[in-house]
Scaffold this motif. Structure first.
Motif, mmCIF file in Angstrom:
data_model
loop_
_atom_site.group_PDB
_atom_site.id
_atom_site.type_symbol
_atom_site.label_atom_id
_atom_site.label_comp_id
_atom_site.label_asym_id
_atom_site.label_seq_id
_atom_site.Cartn_x
_atom_site.Cartn_y
_atom_site.Cartn_z
ATOM 1 N N HIS A 26 0.815 -1.214 0.000
ATOM 2 C CA HIS A 26 0.000 0.000 0.000
ATOM 3 C C HIS A 26 0.850 1.266 0.000
ATOM 4 N N TYR A 27 2.154 1.116 0.136
ATOM 5 C CA TYR A 27 3.026 2.280 0.021
ATOM 6 C C TYR A 27 3.220 2.559 -1.467
ATOM 7 N N ARG A 28 2.826 3.745 -1.907
ATOM 8 C CA ARG A 28 2.854 4.102 -3.323
ATOM 9 C C ARG A 28 2.177 3.023 -4.172
ATOM 10 N N PRO A 29 0.891 2.813 -3.939
ATOM 11 C CA PRO A 29 0.161 1.715 -4.573
ATOM 12 C C PRO A 29 0.146 1.821 -6.088
ATOM 13 N N GLY A 30 0.131 0.648 -6.723
ATOM 14 C CA GLY A 30 0.091 0.593 -8.170
ATOM 15 C C GLY A 30 1.459 0.578 -8.826
ATOM 16 N N ARG A 31 2.539 0.840 -8.040
ATOM 17 C CA ARG A 31 3.879 0.819 -8.624
ATOM 18 C C ARG A 31 4.310 -0.605 -8.967
ATOM 19 N N TYR A 32 3.832 -1.581 -8.181
ATOM 20 C CA TYR A 32 4.173 -2.986 -8.414
ATOM 21 C C TYR A 32 2.873 -3.752 -8.493
ATOM 22 N N LEU A 33 2.694 -4.525 -9.573
ATOM 23 C CA LEU A 33 1.366 -5.039 -9.897
ATOM 24 C C LEU A 33 1.097 -6.471 -9.449
ATOM 25 N N HIS A 136 14.404 -9.284 -11.546
ATOM 26 C CA HIS A 136 12.962 -9.280 -11.808
ATOM 27 C C HIS A 136 12.339 -7.942 -11.401
ATOM 28 N N VAL A 137 13.031 -6.854 -11.669
ATOM 29 C CA VAL A 137 12.586 -5.524 -11.271
ATOM 30 C C VAL A 137 12.307 -4.636 -12.475
ATOM 31 N N LEU A 138 13.186 -4.657 -13.474
ATOM 32 C CA LEU A 138 13.106 -3.694 -14.573
ATOM 33 C C LEU A 138 11.791 -3.761 -15.358
ATOM 34 N N PRO A 139 11.135 -4.950 -15.517
ATOM 35 C CA PRO A 139 9.848 -4.965 -16.216
ATOM 36 C C PRO A 139 8.744 -4.193 -15.499
ATOM 37 N N PHE A 140 8.954 -3.845 -14.236
ATOM 38 C CA PHE A 140 7.950 -3.110 -13.478
ATOM 39 C C PHE A 140 8.252 -1.611 -13.421
ATOM 40 N N GLY A 195 1.715 -2.978 -20.703
ATOM 41 C CA GLY A 195 1.928 -1.746 -21.451
ATOM 42 C C GLY A 195 0.939 -0.658 -21.100
ATOM 43 N N THR A 196 -0.277 -1.019 -20.707
ATOM 44 C CA THR A 196 -1.261 -0.011 -20.315
ATOM 45 C C THR A 196 -0.859 0.677 -19.016
ATOM 46 N N PHE A 197 -0.022 0.013 -18.237
ATOM 47 C CA PHE A 197 0.509 0.586 -16.999
ATOM 48 C C PHE A 197 1.713 1.489 -17.299
ATOM 49 N N GLY A 198 2.289 1.330 -18.476
ATOM 50 C CA GLY A 198 3.437 2.144 -18.862
ATOM 51 C C GLY A 198 4.764 1.462 -18.692
ATOM 52 N N ALA A 199 4.747 0.136 -18.476
ATOM 53 C CA ALA A 199 5.979 -0.614 -18.285
ATOM 54 C C ALA A 199 6.155 -1.626 -19.411
#
Length: 302
Positions: A26-33, A136-140, A195-199
């Protein structure tokens, strides 16, 4: 319809969000899906062991002498297992792990510490590192090139950056796979949803170019083949394939929810596609695989 992309307002870092029965940071939600609950943590542990199988037990491939490994940071550390094991293996090194989720263990070796931090923002965890590791970070990340450019400033002269990421493109070297293969469709669809998330889920093959453009030297890509499922006759490849099958199976439900949201599927369509994927990945007739990329670069000494 429940969204496959949890969202909400920034709040206390120890709080969590819930969506379709799964727990998310919940910290900065939506950054990691992806979720951060127990099931997802167990999947991450399988993925960790799979990569150690792939590298014959090496936690990183950067050519750093143990005596030169003073400071290490693990970006997007998740459960903290990689950082903890590196701290145990190199007791003279100071190891830091950062993540959006505070899910790391309370007990760690004295040379290991964890921070809740957003690596797409200004880092709060220092600089002068000998190794910056991200798996396993850069795709996000919405702007991995910017992260790469920023990383060089946090390295000591001569320090190394190492990215480890799946290619997320399902491949096959014979005619056993058709375009209708559900696992191929799954990764194609989740890449489009990402891609709709921008990543960019398929950033792996592009990482070497980003690292070179950021000013790193001695840049190298090491590419490993990961079978999808237990179809290989080679014992080591079969073991890797079984591990990778477990990794994919553990993500199917959550990620099919994201696909359903983007494509506007009904609940029945989502269930039907998930079941087709479950069935397909358990078969051995399709000889599919995916590449895993280990991309290294060194900050110039001068």
């Amino acid at each position: 319809m429940d969204s496959g992309f949890p969202n909400g307002d920034t709040c206390h870092i120890t709080e969590e969000s819930f969506c379709s029965g799964r727990q998310y940071h919940h910290y900065r939600p939506g950054r990691y899906l992806l979720p951060n609950d127990t099931a997802e943590q167990e999947r991450e542990e399988v993925k960790h062991l799979m990569l150690l199988q792939l590298t014959d037990g090496a936690h990183f491939l950067a050519p750093i002498a143990p005596s030169n490994l003073r400071k290490v940071i693990d970006l997007g550390t998740g459960t903290g297992t990689w950082a903890t094991e590196v701290g145990e293996r190199f007791p003279s090194a100071e190891v830091t792990g950062t993540d959006l989720s505070p899910i790391q263990p309370d007990w760690t070796p004295t040379n290991v510490q964890f921070f809740v931090d957003d690596i797409e923002d200004q880092w709060v965890s220092g600089d002068d590192f000998d190794l910056i590791h991200a798996r396993h970070v850069l795709p996000f990340i919405k702007d991995p090139a910017a992260l790469t450019r920023g990383a060089i400033e946090h390295l000591a002269p001569g320090g190394w950056l190492e990215f480890q990421d799946l290619g997320h493109l399902v491949l096959c070297d014979d005619d056993s796979m058709t375009p209708e293969y559900p696992i191929k469709q799954f990764f194609d669809k989740i890449t489009a949803a990402w891609g709709t998330f921008g990543a960019d889920l398929r950033v792996g093959p592009k990482l070497e170019g980003m690292i070179r453009a950021a000013g790193f030297v001695n840049v190298e890509t090491k590419r490993f083949k990961l079978p999808i499922g237990a179809w290989s006759q080679d014992a080591r490849e079969k073991e890797l394939g079984v591990s990778f099958q477990m990794v994919i199976e553990g993500a199917l439900e959550a990620l099919c929810g994201a696909i359903a949201t983007v494509e506007g599927w009904s609940k029945e369509e989502r269930i039907e596609f998930t079941e087709r994927c479950d069935k397909a990945i358990q078969g051995r007739e399709v000889h599919a695989y995916m590449y895993c990329y280990f991309v290294l670069g060194q900050r110039p000494e001068g």
